[in-house]
Structure formats: structure tokens, C-alpha cells
Design an enzyme around this catalytic site. Structure first.
Site, PDB file in Angstrom:
ATOM      1  N   ARG A  70     -32.660  -8.004   1.864  1.00 38.83           N
ATOM      2  CA  ARG A  70     -31.480  -8.866   1.962  1.00 38.83           C
ATOM      3  C   ARG A  70     -31.731 -10.075   2.852  1.00 38.83           C
ATOM      4  O   ARG A  70     -31.326 -11.196   2.527  1.00 38.83           O
ATOM      5  CB  ARG A  70     -30.291  -8.053   2.486  1.00 38.83           C
ATOM      6  CG  ARG A  70     -29.848  -6.936   1.546  1.00 38.83           C
ATOM      7  CD  ARG A  70     -28.711  -6.135   2.155  1.00 38.83           C
ATOM      8  NE  ARG A  70     -28.309  -5.021   1.305  1.00 38.83           N
ATOM      9  CZ  ARG A  70     -28.864  -3.824   1.317  1.00 38.83           C
ATOM     10  NH1 ARG A  70     -29.857  -3.575   2.164  1.00 38.83           N
ATOM     11  NH2 ARG A  70     -28.449  -2.870   0.520  1.00 38.83           N
ATOM     12  N   ILE A  71     -32.397  -9.851   4.003  1.00 33.48           N
ATOM     13  CA  ILE A  71     -32.642 -10.968   4.911  1.00 33.48           C
ATOM     14  C   ILE A  71     -33.687 -11.910   4.330  1.00 33.48           C
ATOM     15  O   ILE A  71     -33.534 -13.138   4.382  1.00 33.48           O
ATOM     16  CB  ILE A  71     -33.077 -10.453   6.294  1.00 33.48           C
ATOM     17  CG1 ILE A  71     -31.946  -9.637   6.925  1.00 33.48           C
ATOM     18  CG2 ILE A  71     -33.465 -11.614   7.208  1.00 33.48           C
ATOM     19  CD1 ILE A  71     -32.306  -8.976   8.241  1.00 33.48           C
ATOM     20  N   ARG A  85     -43.136  -4.422  -1.007  1.00 29.28           N
ATOM     21  CA  ARG A  85     -43.752  -3.188  -1.497  1.00 29.28           C
ATOM     22  C   ARG A  85     -43.389  -2.933  -2.961  1.00 29.28           C
ATOM     23  O   ARG A  85     -44.205  -2.469  -3.746  1.00 29.28           O
ATOM     24  CB  ARG A  85     -43.328  -1.999  -0.640  1.00 29.28           C
ATOM     25  CG  ARG A  85     -43.997  -1.944   0.718  1.00 29.28           C
ATOM     26  CD  ARG A  85     -43.799  -0.589   1.360  1.00 29.28           C
ATOM     27  NE  ARG A  85     -42.376  -0.268   1.530  1.00 29.28           N
ATOM     28  CZ  ARG A  85     -41.934   0.899   1.973  1.00 29.28           C
ATOM     29  NH1 ARG A  85     -42.778   1.862   2.269  1.00 29.28           N
ATOM     30  NH2 ARG A  85     -40.634   1.115   2.112  1.00 29.28           N
ATOM     31  N   THR A  86     -42.152  -3.263  -3.303  1.00 29.06           N
ATOM     32  CA  THR A  86     -41.698  -3.134  -4.684  1.00 29.06           C
ATOM     33  C   THR A  86     -41.299  -4.505  -5.202  1.00 29.06           C
ATOM     34  O   THR A  86     -40.425  -5.162  -4.613  1.00 29.06           O
ATOM     35  CB  THR A  86     -40.488  -2.179  -4.788  1.00 29.06           C
ATOM     36  OG1 THR A  86     -40.841  -0.907  -4.230  1.00 29.06           O
ATOM     37  CG2 THR A  86     -40.069  -1.995  -6.231  1.00 29.06           C
ATOM     38  N   ARG A 110     -39.275  -6.870  13.439  1.00 27.99           N
ATOM     39  CA  ARG A 110     -39.638  -5.935  14.495  1.00 27.99           C
ATOM     40  C   ARG A 110     -40.970  -6.349  15.087  1.00 27.99           C
ATOM     41  O   ARG A 110     -41.901  -6.737  14.361  1.00 27.99           O
ATOM     42  CB  ARG A 110     -39.718  -4.500  13.962  1.00 27.99           C
ATOM     43  CG  ARG A 110     -38.419  -3.987  13.362  1.00 27.99           C
ATOM     44  CD  ARG A 110     -37.249  -4.066  14.339  1.00 27.99           C
ATOM     45  NE  ARG A 110     -37.430  -3.253  15.512  1.00 27.99           N
ATOM     46  CZ  ARG A 110     -37.120  -1.983  15.588  1.00 27.99           C
ATOM     47  NH1 ARG A 110     -36.627  -1.355  14.543  1.00 27.99           N
ATOM     48  NH2 ARG A 110     -37.285  -1.321  16.701  1.00 27.99           N
ATOM     49  N   GLU A 148     -40.206  -4.829  24.745  1.00 30.57           N
ATOM     50  CA  GLU A 148     -39.112  -5.705  25.136  1.00 30.57           C
ATOM     51  C   GLU A 148     -38.411  -5.167  26.377  1.00 30.57           C
ATOM     52  O   GLU A 148     -38.226  -3.953  26.488  1.00 30.57           O
ATOM     53  CB  GLU A 148     -38.109  -5.846  23.982  1.00 30.57           C
ATOM     54  CG  GLU A 148     -38.726  -6.500  22.756  1.00 30.57           C
ATOM     55  CD  GLU A 148     -37.735  -6.663  21.599  1.00 30.57           C
ATOM     56  OE1 GLU A 148     -36.569  -6.216  21.741  1.00 30.57           O
ATOM     57  OE2 GLU A 148     -38.116  -7.227  20.563  1.00 30.57           O
ATOM     58  N   HIS A 206     -34.796 -11.653  21.211  1.00 29.88           N
ATOM     59  CA  HIS A 206     -34.228 -10.687  20.263  1.00 29.88           C
ATOM     60  C   HIS A 206     -32.742 -10.971  20.023  1.00 29.88           C
ATOM     61  O   HIS A 206     -31.874 -10.140  20.290  1.00 29.88           O
ATOM     62  CB  HIS A 206     -34.417  -9.256  20.778  1.00 29.88           C
ATOM     63  CG  HIS A 206     -34.357  -8.232  19.681  1.00 29.88           C
ATOM     64  ND1 HIS A 206     -35.047  -7.053  19.726  1.00 29.88           N
ATOM     65  CD2 HIS A 206     -33.667  -8.199  18.498  1.00 29.88           C
ATOM     66  CE1 HIS A 206     -34.810  -6.346  18.631  1.00 29.88           C
ATOM     67  NE2 HIS A 206     -33.965  -7.027  17.866  1.00 29.88           N
ATOM     68  N   ILE A 207     -32.469 -12.152  19.455  1.00 29.61           N
ATOM     69  CA  ILE A 207     -31.075 -12.572  19.240  1.00 29.61           C
ATOM     70  C   ILE A 207     -30.775 -12.764  17.757  1.00 29.61           C
ATOM     71  O   ILE A 207     -29.840 -13.480  17.396  1.00 29.61           O
ATOM     72  CB  ILE A 207     -30.761 -13.867  20.011  1.00 29.61           C
ATOM     73  CG1 ILE A 207     -31.716 -15.001  19.602  1.00 29.61           C
ATOM     74  CG2 ILE A 207     -30.817 -13.621  21.512  1.00 29.61           C
ATOM     75  CD1 ILE A 207     -31.330 -16.358  20.167  1.00 29.61           C
ATOM     76  N   GLY A 208     -31.550 -12.097  16.882  1.00 31.26           N
ATOM     77  CA  GLY A 208     -31.331 -12.262  15.455  1.00 31.26           C
ATOM     78  C   GLY A 208     -29.914 -11.964  15.007  1.00 31.26           C
ATOM     79  O   GLY A 208     -29.359 -12.657  14.154  1.00 31.26           O
TER      80      GLY A 208
END
Length: 326
Positions: free
Chosen positions: A161-162, A182-183, A243, A272, A291-293
Site C-alpha cells: 500500500r505504501i 516478492r509477488t 524498517r 533507535e 522515525h516520523i513516518g
């Protein structure tokens, strides 16, 4: 007011509204009003008599910890990722695990594009020059030359989705999109999104910008390693808002230091928070964010709501909104 369910829920830290309100209205809760993660000793003690727990990525729920509770039936993690939870033990012990996918898609995609623009146009360096009072010329023809995005190739590793949301945004800049997953997605969807499937090696070797959006598991750990980085062009950039452990940071540092690639933009790290003495902080070809996604009011509200409703639905005998598939 409805009677509370006879269940105790541990809430490991201060989460945004409305999580606390929803759970406090329906359960007996043990709530820690703190911004930082719980100390391990406190977590071990508090989880012992709980029927459910709402945790975050910072709470390591390994087998040793989970064994402390004989009543635990559900773990609701306030995150998309769940590698901080021992899924094998949870499955063996019939503990349901839920997460919060989908709701942070737009916020993370927005940040990814922001980081892409920052490294393409040297925004971080320009900002630093002004604040360090080193801007001495009003204009110069060769000063802080960057790269336009139009006609550049963006390689997306992990087309969920992202990844899809990033592709849609990048297309508006006139970028060409190739992806590895992967797919492989359906050809009709590729045509609709105007993206082209390639192998991982092809994505890395052909792209001007590579953006990582894969999930973290045993197969994807250090999916970007020394060998893969050597495939990238010396003029290319790497972006990671997924990640930290998807990238071998030692290999990345070596590549950045020796001009193997032109730069990187990192929102996530293997450890982190990043060590303030980290060798990465000596580099000027890296853009960092802490880490503010998902750090928008809208995304964090939705995450809070789903985390609470996953628990509520479970104890009401309904299907949680987002079950982790073991």
C-alpha cells in the site's frame, strides 16, 4: 453507562486520543502515562495479570516475557510492524495479535517524497549552511547543484500500500517507476499504475532513486547489503521509511563514505534512537528524520482508534479490525 467487561488491559505508554478513552470505558485498565517505553522489569510485572495488552514497537514481547502471563489473550500493537512480538509463542499459546496497517499509508508516503526531494535538492545542506551562518554569496551558478525528478527512475522495493502510494505521488513529478515485490502484481494493475516489474537487482542497478517499503522478516533482513549496494549507480540515492534492519548499515556507511552511491535519506535505523556518536552523523550526504513516518495527527488518531477497537472487538466476540496472519 454500560458495565465494564471483566477484563484487564495493560496500556504500556501514553498513546494519542481516543485509545485510552475507548478502553477505559469498557475495561479495567493499567495505564502508564509516560512518553518513553516501560522498563523491562515494570513490563514483566504488569503483564502478569492482564487479559490484553496494547504495546508499541519499543516493547519487546518475547517468549520469556509472554510466559509471565497465564491470562493474556490478545496483543494489540500500535504499529504496522510486529517483529517485536514473538509470533511463534503467541500462536502456540493461542494469543491473538493485531496491528494497525493501512492507516499510515498516506503519512509515510508523504514523508518518503519529502525525503526524496530533500536529497535531490540538497535541502538539508542548504538549511545547515544558513543556520551555521556560512551562506556568504547571494547566488552562484554552481552552488548546491541538485537533480530534477522529471524523467528520473524511481525504484520501489516492496510494492504494498505504501509503495503504491509513493508511486502515485512520484508519477506526478514525471518520474518513471519500476518496482520489485516478492509477488508480482497483476499486469492490469501495473498498466493502471504505470509501473514496471523488475527483479531486485534490476531495480537497484537501473534506478536513480531507490525507496524501501518492504516488511521486515527473516527473508528481508538486510535485503540491502554490501553486494546489493554495489549494484547501485554512484549517482543514485537510497531512501528508507520502512524498517531499519532492511539495510545493512555498516555496508551503507561504507558505500556513502566511498561514493558508492550519492546519498541516502533515512527515517528508520537498526537501533533507535541513533547513537549520538554514530559515524553516520559525520556524513553530509545523508538526510535523517527520527522515525516520523506516521507522525501526523490524522494517522496517529487512526492508529489509536484501531488499536483500541481491535481489543474491544475481540472481547465482544467480534473479529478484530486487523489480525496479524501467522
Amino acid at each position: 453507562m454500560a458495565k465494564k467487561l471483566n477484563k484487564k488491559i495493560l496500556i504500556t505508554r501514553k498513546f494519542p486520543y481516543p485509545l485510552l478513552k475507548l478502553l477505559d470505558e469498557n475495561f479495567h485498565i493499567e495505564y502508564f502515562d509516560n512518553e518513553d517505553p516501560l522498563p523491562r522489569k515494570t513490563l514483566v510485572k504488569s503483564i502478569q495479570d492482564c487479559d490484553g495488552v496494547v504495546c508499541s514497537l519499543n516493547d519487546k514481547l518475547d517468549e520469556k516475557l509472554l510466559q509471565q502471563s497465564k491470562r493474556l489473550k490478545i496483543i494489540s500493537t500500535y504499529s504496522v510492524g510486529y517483529d517485536h512480538i514473538d509470533l511463534k509463542y503467541a500462536q502456540k499459546s493461542n494469543i491473538v495479535v493485531t496491528n494497525t496497517p493501512d492507516v499510515l499509508t498516506d503519512s509515510t508516503a508523504d514523508l518518503t517524497i519529502g525525503l526524496l526531494l530533500a536529497i535531490a535538492r540538497n535541502i538539508n545542506i542548504g538549511h545547515s549552511i544558513i543556520f551555521s551562518k556560512k551562506w556568504t554569496e547571494s547566488w552562484s551558478p554552481n552552488f548546491l547543484l541538485g537533480s530534477e525528478l522529471k524523467d528520473k527512475t524511481l525504484g520501489i522495493v516492496g510494492y504494498g500500500r505504501i509503495g503504491e502510494a509513493v508511486a502515485k505521488r512520484a508519477t506526478s513529478f514525471g518520474m518513471k517507476i519500476i518496482y520489485y515485490n516478492r509477488t508480482r502484481i497483476k499486469k492490469s494493475i501495473e498498466n493502471l499504475h504505470n509501473v514496471k516489474y523488475s527483479t531486485l537487482d534490476e531495480v537497484l542497478s537501473s534506478s536513480d532513486f531507490v525507496s524501501i517499503h518492504a516488511s521486515l522478516n527473516s527473508d528481508s533482513f538486510h535485503i540491502i547489503n554490501e553486494a546489493k549496494l554495489k549494484l547501485m549507480k554512484s549517482t543514485s540515492y537510497l531512501i528508507n521509511t520502512s524498517r531499519g534492519s532492511l539495510i545493512d548499515e555498516n555496508a551503507l556507511f561504507h558505500s556513502l563514505e566511498n561514493c558508492g552511491i550519492a546519498g541516502a535519506a533515512l527515517d528508520v535505523f537498526e537501533v533507535e534512537p541513533i547513537n549520538l556518536r554514530s559515524k553516520f552523523l559525520k556524513l553530509n550526504n545523508v538526510v535523517f528524520t527520527p522515525h516520523i513516518g506516521s507522525a501526523t495527527n490524522e494517522a496517529r488518531f487512526r492508529m489509536s482508534d484501531i488499536s483500541a477497537r481491535n481489543v474491544l472487538n475481540f472481547f465482544l466476540g467480534k473479529k478484530p479490525i486487523s489480525l496479524v496472519d501467522f
